[in-house]
Design an enzyme around this catalytic site. Structure first.
Site, short mmCIF file in Angstrom:
data_model
loop_
_atom_site.label_atom_id
_atom_site.label_comp_id
_atom_site.label_asym_id
_atom_site.label_seq_id
_atom_site.Cartn_x
_atom_site.Cartn_y
_atom_site.Cartn_z
N GLU A 93 0.82 -1.20 0.00
CA GLU A 93 0.00 0.00 0.00
C GLU A 93 0.86 1.26 0.00
OE1 GLU A 93 -2.71 -0.19 3.24
OE2 GLU A 93 -3.87 -1.82 2.36
N LEU A 222 10.37 5.27 18.45
CA LEU A 222 10.86 4.97 19.80
C LEU A 222 9.81 4.22 20.62
CD1 LEU A 222 13.28 5.36 21.67
CD2 LEU A 222 12.26 7.52 22.42
N CYS A 343 -2.12 5.63 10.22
CA CYS A 343 -0.87 5.00 10.64
C CYS A 343 -1.16 3.71 11.41
CB CYS A 343 -0.08 5.97 11.51
SG CYS A 343 1.55 5.38 11.96
#
Length: 370
Positions: A93, A222, A343
């Protein structure tokens, strides 16, 4: 034979010049073809009108320009676009995100991912293979050619690239770096190093290589303020711990295009979003003297995950604490979630490892039927 032809799409300027020399042609012809492909979007040698007939014939014998097929595309109400792209029987994608003053293309580097971060849907589908340089740059080629430049309200020009799609780009270093070279070449897309960002979960040796060989902007996933928690949710930390990672980041900030590193921190309710986590994160970054910008990403739930998105109050509290302690902190706006483009959702239309090909072929059949 077709399979013996070189695909010029994935060759950066030096590589395409070397290819032209190898077939007895001059470098300036290579640059002409390079510009036709990437600047003008032309992939038919016969349409390259400033090339001689004999050269066009030779190129058709020895080379090809192959663009992967777009299986389907979606557009969100907020201007986000997503493409599902065929890469040899599997699919990846690519997502285009509109924001004030810029259009950002989120590019994939692998089919699946090897790192298996506990909160990421892409990792749950397993790992198939690395993308070739041609398959990486094709995502930008497709976006640049198929996005309308404007709809009367929005500008759909690609101004920024983030290597934040499916996969860990530093685990595909040999193909990602040449593709980024093309992105930044003035004869191609002409993006600056500040406008091309590679996001890594922390493949430390390759961070040093990236600084030496490319020097694009760096973002680091992180997600935790200590090794104990990061070992659990970002397993590569067991190989390259936070101390090693931040040492590499400090050097990159000194020599890279920005004087800071962007740290991505996915906020997961009651896992890493407590005030004590924020306190520990501040202490960590200050003690290591790493110039940092922090991008908080509220977790995007997906089917089967045990994790939850924090409340707005918890997100705001975390952000305010970081800002109060001197860190530039942003909260990523959720965009494209109505088309599974937000996301962490980049496995929504790409399948788990065991059923990937069967489901892909079904999707392809459904698309062709339409």
């Amino acid at each position: 034979m077709q399979q013996d032809k070189v695909n010029l799409l994935g060759l950066n300027q030096k590589a395409i010049e070397d290819f032209f020399i190898s077939i007895g042609e001059k470098k300036f012809h290579a640059r002409q073809v390079f510009k036709w492909i990437h600047k003008k979007g032309v992939i038919d040698f016969d349409a390259m009108t400033d090339l001689g007939k004999n050269l066009r014939h030779k190129l058709k014998e020895k080379a090809q320009i192959t663009i992967p097929k777009v299986v389907f595309s979606k557009a969100s109400k907020d201007g986000t676009h997503k493409w599902l792209i065929d890469v040899g029987g599997s699919a990846v994608e690519t997502v285009f995100i509109l924001a004030e003053g810029r259009g950002t293309l989120c590019v994939s580097s692998q089919v699946g991912c090897t790192l298996n971060c506990s909160f990421c849907s892409t990792g749950k589908q397993g790992f198939n293979r690395n993308l070739s340089a041609a398959e990486v740059i094709a995502q930008l080629w497709i976006a640049a050619r198929t996005l309308s430049k404007t709809d009367g309200e929005h500008d759909f020009t690609v101004t920024n690239i983030v290597m934040m799609g499916m996969g860990e780009p530093l685990m595909n270093f040999e193909n990602v770096v040449p593709a980024m070279d093309i992105m930044m070449d003035d004869l191609a897309y002409g993006l600056s190093r500040r406008k091309v960002t590679l996001s890594t979960s922390g493949v430390v040796p390759r961070i040093y290589d990236l600084l030496e060989q490319s020097g694009v902007s760096l973002a680091v996933s992180l997600h935790a303020p200590n090794d104990m928690l990061r070992n659990e949710i970002v397993p590569i930390n067991k190989k390259y711990n936070i101390d090693e990672l931040l040492e590499a980041c400090k050097l990159y900030a000194q020599k890279g295009p920005h004087k800071h590193i962007t740290f991505e921190y996915t906020l997961i309710e009651e896992v890493n979003d407590n005030l004590s986590d924020a306190e520990e994160l501040v202490a960590l970054l200050k003690s290591r003297e790493v110039p940092a910008k922090i991008n908080l990403i509220p977790f995007n739930p997906y089917p089967g995950t045990p994790y939850k998105k924090p409340s707005n109050n918890r997100i705001h509290r975390f952000k305010e604490f970081l800002q109060h302690n001197g860190f530039v902190t942003t909260v990523r706006k959720t965009r494209g979630d109505d088309i599974d483009a937000a996301c962490g959702q980049l496995a929504g239309d790409v399948m788990d490892k065991t059923n990937r090909k069967q489901r892909y072929l079904k999707k392809l059949g459904d698309t062709n039927a339409n």
